[in-house]
Every structure is written in structure tokens, then in C-alpha cells.
Design a protein around this motif. Structure first.
Motif, short mmCIF file in Angstrom:
data_model
loop_
_atom_site.label_atom_id
_atom_site.label_comp_id
_atom_site.label_asym_id
_atom_site.label_seq_id
_atom_site.Cartn_x
_atom_site.Cartn_y
_atom_site.Cartn_z
N TYR A 87 10.65 12.29 69.55
CA TYR A 87 11.93 12.98 69.37
C TYR A 87 12.39 13.63 70.67
CZ TYR A 87 15.67 14.98 66.56
OH TYR A 87 16.90 15.26 66.02
N TYR A 146 22.16 29.31 63.36
CA TYR A 146 22.75 28.47 64.42
C TYR A 146 24.12 29.01 64.80
CZ TYR A 146 19.59 24.62 63.00
OH TYR A 146 18.51 23.82 62.71
N TYR A 175 23.45 27.69 71.44
CA TYR A 175 22.55 26.84 70.66
C TYR A 175 21.33 26.51 71.53
CZ TYR A 175 21.47 22.81 67.54
OH TYR A 175 20.89 21.91 66.67
N1 UDP Z 1 21.89 14.76 64.10
C1 UDP Z 1 22.32 13.81 63.21
N2 UDP Z 1 21.41 12.96 62.63
C2 UDP Z 1 20.08 13.06 62.88
C3 UDP Z 1 19.63 14.04 63.79
C4 UDP Z 1 20.55 14.89 64.37
O1 UDP Z 1 23.53 13.72 62.94
O2 UDP Z 1 19.31 12.27 62.32
C5 UDP Z 1 22.89 15.65 64.74
C6 UDP Z 1 23.24 16.83 63.81
O3 UDP Z 1 24.58 17.20 64.06
C7 UDP Z 1 22.27 17.88 64.28
C8 UDP Z 1 22.31 17.65 65.80
O4 UDP Z 1 22.39 16.21 65.92
O5 UDP Z 1 22.68 19.18 63.91
C9 UDP Z 1 21.15 18.18 66.57
O6 UDP Z 1 19.94 17.69 66.02
P1 UDP Z 1 18.57 18.48 66.22
O7 UDP Z 1 17.50 17.68 65.57
O8 UDP Z 1 18.42 18.82 67.64
O9 UDP Z 1 18.84 19.82 65.37
P2 UDP Z 1 17.96 21.14 65.16
O10 UDP Z 1 16.51 20.73 65.24
O11 UDP Z 1 18.39 22.10 66.21
O12 UDP Z 1 18.35 21.57 63.79
#
Ligand code: UDP
Ligand code: FAD
Length: 393
Positions: free
Chosen positions: A195, A321, A356
Motif C-alpha cells: 500500500y 479527517y 490531512y
Molecule cells: N480511495 C478510494 N478507494 C480505495 C482507497 C482509497 O477511493 O480503495 C480514496 C478515498 O477517497 C480515500 C482516499 O483515496 O479517502 C485516501 O485513501 P487512504 O487509504 O489514504 O485513506 P485513509 O487511510 O487516510 O483513510
């Protein structure tokens, strides 16, 4: 001031710093101010524990869980990694995520295997680059989270992986969010299925909470939990405040509420040893939750049972967030101007600066902030006493 005058009794000196919030931002600053400047620091948190959102604990089954959702440490900064290494040993861990799409579990970030499996192709990495070019929708300007994805991988993959997930996670269409949100997730033409691609990817060997305990163990640091700073700010003498909570709350929402996205976490312990194939499985298009994470992958713990967490996005609830979009940036600017005008309070962290940020970015921001505080308060003996009075007056 490189040191505070130890001949003045502590009771008379009061606290040099009142740190609001015992998460990464507050704990790093408390540690630096106490260890390097010899300052007396009071850390308050309204929660019953230290660590902020990175707090971890053992659940009733004895499995180490992250109550506020899965936290995976990764950074490209040697400085940040070296700094935290003073307080913890590490266990190397490379996070893997699968997405449930069209009845299959496929790697996300989208890579060569993702495309080949979803479309029944057998492209090489070189061919995939051409394939992406053929399906991509050219954009003159990459402004939104939709632009980022469709300009790289086209509309179909965008719909399969990003549109539904983003609408669920943020309650907004990707076209309403800054490019920076989906840009967090790269696109790959090789078979790398990690990831993150950062240089340092590791988890604190004994968990985040143990690491925070080590950071806050300095004799000059006192920690007060279950306490809102507003309950004690007029009762305890202090000279300068470090504030790491939501910036709009600090100013009593004088310009209106800054949107923060919240989550509901459903924690489940299961009788079997393993629940899923990898640390996290994303569900972009089905169910009310966005993803399921299984902690034992992340922590490396061996246990006959397993614990997982489902994340359900919410508009209301604890602020987790900041929501990156132009109108929110405008509103934040008004709060930021007021924050900058305050000489006796420094704002730092994800909620206080409405950014963020990942954990490592908050650590970096806190270390930079410490450098500035040191310049300001560390130049003359008893510099703090000269610049500000009791309780920041
Ligand atoms: N995202 C998505 N599909 C996925 C993974 C991520 O659309 O399978 C988008 C979604 O808008 C998400 C953003 O990419 O909020 C950032 O993903 P991340 O995994 O970094 O989010 P976090 O771990 O900060 O919640
Ligand atoms: P916080 O951890 O929010 O700490 C602020 C503290 O201030 C809180 O403990 C709060 O109780 C306290 N506080 C607020 N107001 C008051 C008040 N009035 N009085 C007293 N105390 C108060 N980052 C990564 O690097 N990797 C990840 O995998 C990752 N996963 C995440 C998953 C989720 C679901 C979430 C929400 C975040 C994730 N993050 C991740 C981001 C990470 O949590 C943050 O970057 C980091 O914890 C922010 O630290 P902070 O000190 O700025 O804020």
C-alpha cells in the motif's frame, strides 16, 4: 533560555507549557520541550488515555487493537524515524490492501495484476503503460480527486475503485474534493502490491501506547487525562499553550464549523485464527463500511483468535479527517489568521492546522514547531518569563 531556573521551586514556577492533546503533536512537543529546554510541561487530554488517535490497547480477548482505526507507520523521513526510534524498537511491516471489485479481491493501489485479473488480460508492465494511456481521459488541469484518477487510469477503473469508496468515505463526489485526497493512492504498472512505498515501514514493536509512554516519561512532564483544557486553564499557572485539538473549537466556532469527517468503528473479535487474506480489504461499492482491517497482520501478534474493525463513515462524531476542498480551505484561512495572531498559543497537528496529515507528517510538523519555539524561547535565559506572563497573559 536553554534551561529553566531550577532554584525557583516548581510550585512557584508553575508550568512553562500547557500542551492540549496527548497525540503525536502534543507528545512530541512535550518531550522536546522537557528534554531539550528543561521546561516544565503539563499535558492534558480529554480522553482517558494518551496517544490520540494512534492509541492502541489489548481488547478483552488479549489482542492488540487500534480503537480509532488501523494505524500503519510509514515515512520517508530519516529524521522522523530516528527521532521516534529513541522511544521504541520496531517490527518491519509492509501493509497490503485488496479491494473487493466485481466479485474478486484484487490489489489496490491498482497495479499490473489488478488490471490483468479484472479484464482477463496478460499485459506486461510496458504494455500496461500504453493501455492506461488508451483509456485515460486527458485533463488540462488536475484540480479534483476525480481528475487525478480518470486522467491516469480512465473512467472504468475510476468507477470500480474510487467513485463509490470516496462518496462513502467523504459524503462527497470525488469531483468535489481536492486532488490531494485520491492522489494519496498511487497507480503502478509493476506488480508491487504494497500500500505504501516509503523507505521506512515499521510498527512500534510493543505498540504505539508504549512508545507514547516512553516519550512522556520525562520527570518534567505531568499528564492529566479525562480533562478538557478549559476546565483547568485558569486554575493552573502556565506560560505558553500548545494546542492540538480542532482549531474551530478553540475559537468557539466564531466563523462557523469547519467540516471534519468522522467514523464509527465496529470492533469484532472472531473465534478463528485468521479472517481475511491481508491487513485491510476495501469495499468500494458494497456495504455501508469502507474497509475491514485485521489487526494481527499489522501488529504481528500471534493469537488463536482474531480481531477486526469495520469503518463506517459519518458526518457527525469525533473529528477524524479534515475535508480537503476549496471552501473549507477558505474557512480555515480565517481561523488560521486568528491562530497566528495569538502570541501565547501555538497550533500544531492534524486538527489544529486542518491538514490531512499522516502520523509521520505530524511528527515532522511538531519537530519543526519545536525548532521555532526554541528560537523564540531559548535565546535568553528565562526567555519565557520575559515574553509572556502567567496563563499566557
Ligand atoms: N480511495 C478510494 N478507494 C480505495 C482507497 C482509497 O477511493 O480503495 C480514496 C478515498 O477517497 C480515500 C482516499 O483515496 O479517502 C485516501 O485513501 P487512504 O487509504 O489514504 O485513506 P485513509 O487511510 O487516510 O483513510
Ligand atoms: P490527535 O491524535 O487527534 O490528538 C489530538 C488530541 O487532542 C486528542 O487525543 C484529543 O482528545 C485531544 N483534545 C482535543 N481537544 C481537546 C480539549 N479541548 N481538551 C483536551 N484535549 C483535547 N496516519 C498514518 O500515518 N498511518 C495510518 O495508517 C493512519 N491511519 C489512520 C486511520 C484513521 C481511521 C484515522 C482517523 C487517522 C489515521 N492516521 C494515520 C492519521 C493519524 O491518526 C494522525 O496523523 C495523528 O494521529 C494526528 O496526531 P495529532 O496529535 O495531530 O492529533
Amino acid at each position: 533560555m536553554t534551561e529553566f531556573d531550577p532554584t525557583v521551586p516548581a510550585a512557584q514556577r508553575g508550568f512553562d507549557f500547557l500542551v492540549v492533546g496527548a497525540g503525536f503533536a502534543g507528545s512530541v512537543l512535550a518531550e522536546r520541550l522537557a528534554s531539550v529546554l528543561g521546561a516544565r510541561v503539563l499535558v492534558v487530554d480529554r480522553r482517558p488515555h494518551i496517544g490520540g488517535n494512534a492509541f492502541d490497547r489489548y481488547d478483552d480477548a488479549g489482542i492488540l487493537i487500534h480503537p480509532y482505526g488501523p494505524h500503519i507507520f510509514h515515512t520517508n523521513s530519516k529524521d522522523v524515524f530516528d527521532y521516534l526510534s529513541q522511544f521504541t524498537a520496531w517490527r518491519p511491516y509492509q501493509h497490503k490492501v485488496l479491494a473487493s471489485v466485481d466479485g474478486q479481491l484484487v490489489p489496490i493501489p491498482i497495479n499490473l495484476d489488478t488490471v490483468n485479473r479484472l479484464y482477463g488480460l496478460s499485459l506486461t508492465a510496458f504494455e500496461l503503460e500504453k493501455w492506461f494511456e488508451s483509456v485515460a481521459e486527458p485533463r488540462e488541469q488536475i484540480r479534483t480527486s476525480e481528475d487525478v484518477v480518470v486522467s491516469k487510469v480512465g473512467r472504468d477503473l475510476y468507477n470500480k475503485f474510487f467513485r463509490g469508496y470516496t462518496r462513502k468515505q467523504w459524503g462527497l463526489d470525488p469531483s468535489e474534493l481536492d486532488a490531494s485526497v485520491t492522489a494519496r493512492v498511487p497507480t503502478r504498472t509493476n506488480r508491487d502490491d504494497r500500500y505504501f512505498a516509503d523507505t521506512y515501514q515499521a510498527m512500534p514493536l510493543h505498540g504505539f501506547t508504549r512508545m507514547f509512554e516512553a516519550m512522556l516519561a520525562h520527570p518534567n512532564i505531568k499528564v492529566m487525562l479525562n480533562t478538557d483544557y478549559r476546565e483547568i486553564q485558569d486554575l493552573v499557572p502556565w506560560r505558553h499553550m500548545i494546542y492540538t485539538g480542532p482549531v474551530d473549537a478553540f475559537f468557539d466556532f466564531r466563523y462557523g464549523k469547519l467540516p471534519y469527517r468522522s467514523l464509527h468503528f465496529e470492533h469484532v473479535t472472531l473465534p478463528q485464527e485468521q479472517f481475511q487474506e491481508v491487513g485491510t480489504v476495501n469495499y468500494p461499492n458494497d456495504y455501508a463500511y469502507t474497509r475491514i482491517s485485521e489487526f494481527k497482520f499489522i501488529t504481528g501478534q500471534k493469537h488463536p483468535h482474531t480481531s477486526v474493525v469495520y469503518e463506517y463513515p459519518r458526518a457527525e462524531g469525533d473529528p477524524y479527517y479534515p475535508v480537503p476542498r476549496p471552501e473549507n480551505a477558505e474557512l480555515y484561512k480565517r481561523y488560521e489568521a486568528d491562530a497566528k495572531a495569538m502570541t501565547n498559543v501555538t497550533f500544531v497537528g492534524r486538527l489544529a492546522t486542518y491538514r490531512y496529515y499522516n502520523m509521520d507528517q505530524v511528527v515532522a510538523q511538531a519537530l519543526t514547531t519545536f525548532g521555532k519555539l526554541r528560537e523564540r524561547f531559548g535565546v535568553t535565559p528565562a526567555g519565557l518569563e520575559e515574553t509572556v506572563g502567567v496563563n499566557g497573559d
